[in-house]
Enzyme design. Structure first.
Site, PDB file in Angstrom:
ATOM      1  N   LYS A  70      -3.417  -0.561   6.972  1.00 28.62           N
ATOM      2  CA  LYS A  70      -4.615  -1.363   6.692  1.00 28.62           C
ATOM      3  C   LYS A  70      -4.487  -2.789   7.244  1.00 28.62           C
ATOM      4  CE  LYS A  70      -6.027   1.218   2.539  1.00 28.62           C
ATOM      5  NZ  LYS A  70      -6.435   1.097   1.113  1.00 28.62           N
ATOM      6  N   ASN A 119      -3.622  -2.918  -0.106  1.00 22.37           N
ATOM      7  CA  ASN A 119      -2.441  -2.120  -0.447  1.00 22.37           C
ATOM      8  C   ASN A 119      -1.807  -1.409   0.753  1.00 22.37           C
ATOM      9  OD1 ASN A 119      -4.418  -0.218  -0.144  1.00 22.37           O
ATOM     10  ND2 ASN A 119      -4.189   0.723  -2.148  1.00 22.37           N
ATOM     11  N   GLU A 169     -11.626  12.953   7.520  1.00 22.69           N
ATOM     12  CA  GLU A 169     -11.082  11.657   7.955  1.00 22.69           C
ATOM     13  C   GLU A 169     -10.459  11.736   9.349  1.00 22.69           C
ATOM     14  OE1 GLU A 169     -10.209  10.039   3.414  1.00 22.69           O
ATOM     15  OE2 GLU A 169      -8.535  10.282   4.812  1.00 22.69           O
TER      16      GLU A 169
HETATM   17  P1  GDP Z   1      -5.989   5.755  -2.784  1.00 22.06           P
HETATM   18  O1  GDP Z   1      -6.329   7.192  -2.571  1.00 22.06           O
HETATM   19  O2  GDP Z   1      -4.630   5.549  -3.427  1.00 22.06           O
HETATM   20  O3  GDP Z   1      -6.147   4.898  -1.534  1.00 22.06           O
HETATM   21  O4  GDP Z   1      -7.017   5.147  -3.874  1.00 22.06           O
HETATM   22  P2  GDP Z   1      -8.599   5.374  -4.120  1.00 22.06           P
HETATM   23  O5  GDP Z   1      -9.107   6.510  -3.287  1.00 22.06           O
HETATM   24  O6  GDP Z   1      -8.806   5.416  -5.592  1.00 22.06           O
HETATM   25  O7  GDP Z   1      -9.253   4.006  -3.601  1.00 22.06           O
HETATM   26  C1  GDP Z   1      -9.447   3.749  -2.237  1.00 22.06           C
HETATM   27  C2  GDP Z   1      -9.039   2.329  -1.948  1.00 22.06           C
HETATM   28  O8  GDP Z   1      -9.894   1.438  -2.653  1.00 22.06           O
HETATM   29  C3  GDP Z   1      -7.632   1.926  -2.419  1.00 22.06           C
HETATM   30  O9  GDP Z   1      -6.597   2.293  -1.531  1.00 22.06           O
HETATM   31  C4  GDP Z   1      -7.750   0.436  -2.552  1.00 22.06           C
HETATM   32  O10 GDP Z   1      -7.679  -0.234  -1.267  1.00 22.06           O
HETATM   33  C5  GDP Z   1      -9.179   0.285  -3.091  1.00 22.06           C
HETATM   34  N1  GDP Z   1      -9.213   0.257  -4.556  1.00 22.06           N
HETATM   35  C6  GDP Z   1      -8.928   1.266  -5.433  1.00 22.06           C
HETATM   36  N2  GDP Z   1      -9.079   0.890  -6.705  1.00 22.06           N
HETATM   37  C7  GDP Z   1      -9.492  -0.411  -6.648  1.00 22.06           C
HETATM   38  C8  GDP Z   1      -9.837  -1.366  -7.662  1.00 22.06           C
HETATM   39  O11 GDP Z   1      -9.795  -1.098  -8.864  1.00 22.06           O
HETATM   40  N3  GDP Z   1     -10.222  -2.607  -7.203  1.00 22.06           N
HETATM   41  C9  GDP Z   1     -10.283  -2.930  -5.881  1.00 22.06           C
HETATM   42  N4  GDP Z   1     -10.672  -4.169  -5.526  1.00 22.06           N
HETATM   43  N5  GDP Z   1      -9.961  -2.042  -4.911  1.00 22.06           N
HETATM   44  C10 GDP Z   1      -9.564  -0.811  -5.289  1.00 22.06           C
END
Ligand code: GDP
Length: 138
Positions: free
Chosen positions: A10, A113, A127
């Site tokens: 990222k 992250n 994707e």
């Molecule tokens: P991943 O599969 O671990 O990437 O997580 P998710 O699919 O739940 O979320 C996608 C992306 O959104 C994450 O990698 C983070 O960059 C962002 N994200 C997830 N949860 C949060 C949150 O609670 N707050 C914010 N600001 N960003 C989030």
């Protein structure tokens, strides 16, 4: 049976010059890199990629971040690549990520992250096709 997943380094990690360190970990963990490209997504392209999250409160902020600078997109191949890459990445929130994971080591916050990984075979197919044509997967 080998499997493919879509990985992203990222914009936060690219900005910190961590592309090389993350790719080293990818190779050391036994993935084959089948495709790789540096991209700077537009806001609309980031929204398309994260369309499943469009109802989430963090969607505007996430897509602004993902279009804020260049990223690196990769197709990784290994046996059980989807789970294997998510295990290497660690928990979404670096504060909850296990020691030795990429997000523990490289991530700044739950949003910034460092890496992305597909979460299931259907999302991996969507994707991968979002970024790469079949002939580019060699
Ligand atoms: P991943 O599969 O671990 O990437 O997580 P998710 O699919 O739940 O979320 C996608 C992306 O959104 C994450 O990698 C983070 O960059 C962002 N994200 C997830 N949860 C949060 C949150 O609670 N707050 C914010 N600001 N960003 C989030």
């Amino acid at each position: 049976m080998s499997e493919r997943t879509l990985a992203i380094i990222k914009p936060d990690a690219v900005e910190r010059r961590q592309i090389g360190a993350i790719i080293q970990r990818i190779e050391n963990t036994g993935f084959q890199i089948r495709a790789i490209r540096r991209v700077h997504l537009s806001k609309a392209q980031a929204e398309g990629f994260y369309a499943v999250h469009r109802e989430r409160p963090f969607f505007p902020s996430l897509t602004a971040f993902m279009s804020s600078g260049p990223a690196v997109v990769l197709v990784l191949e290994a046996a059980g690549a989807i789970k294997k890459w998510r295990a290497l990445m660690g928990a979404t929130d670096p504060a909850k990520a296990d020691a030795g994971t990429l997000r523990k080591e490289f991530a700044e916050s739950i949003e910034r992250n460092a890496t992305h990984g597909s979460d299931a075979p259907e999302t991996a197919a969507y994707e991968i096709a979002y970024f790469f044509a079949g002939f580019e997967l060699v």
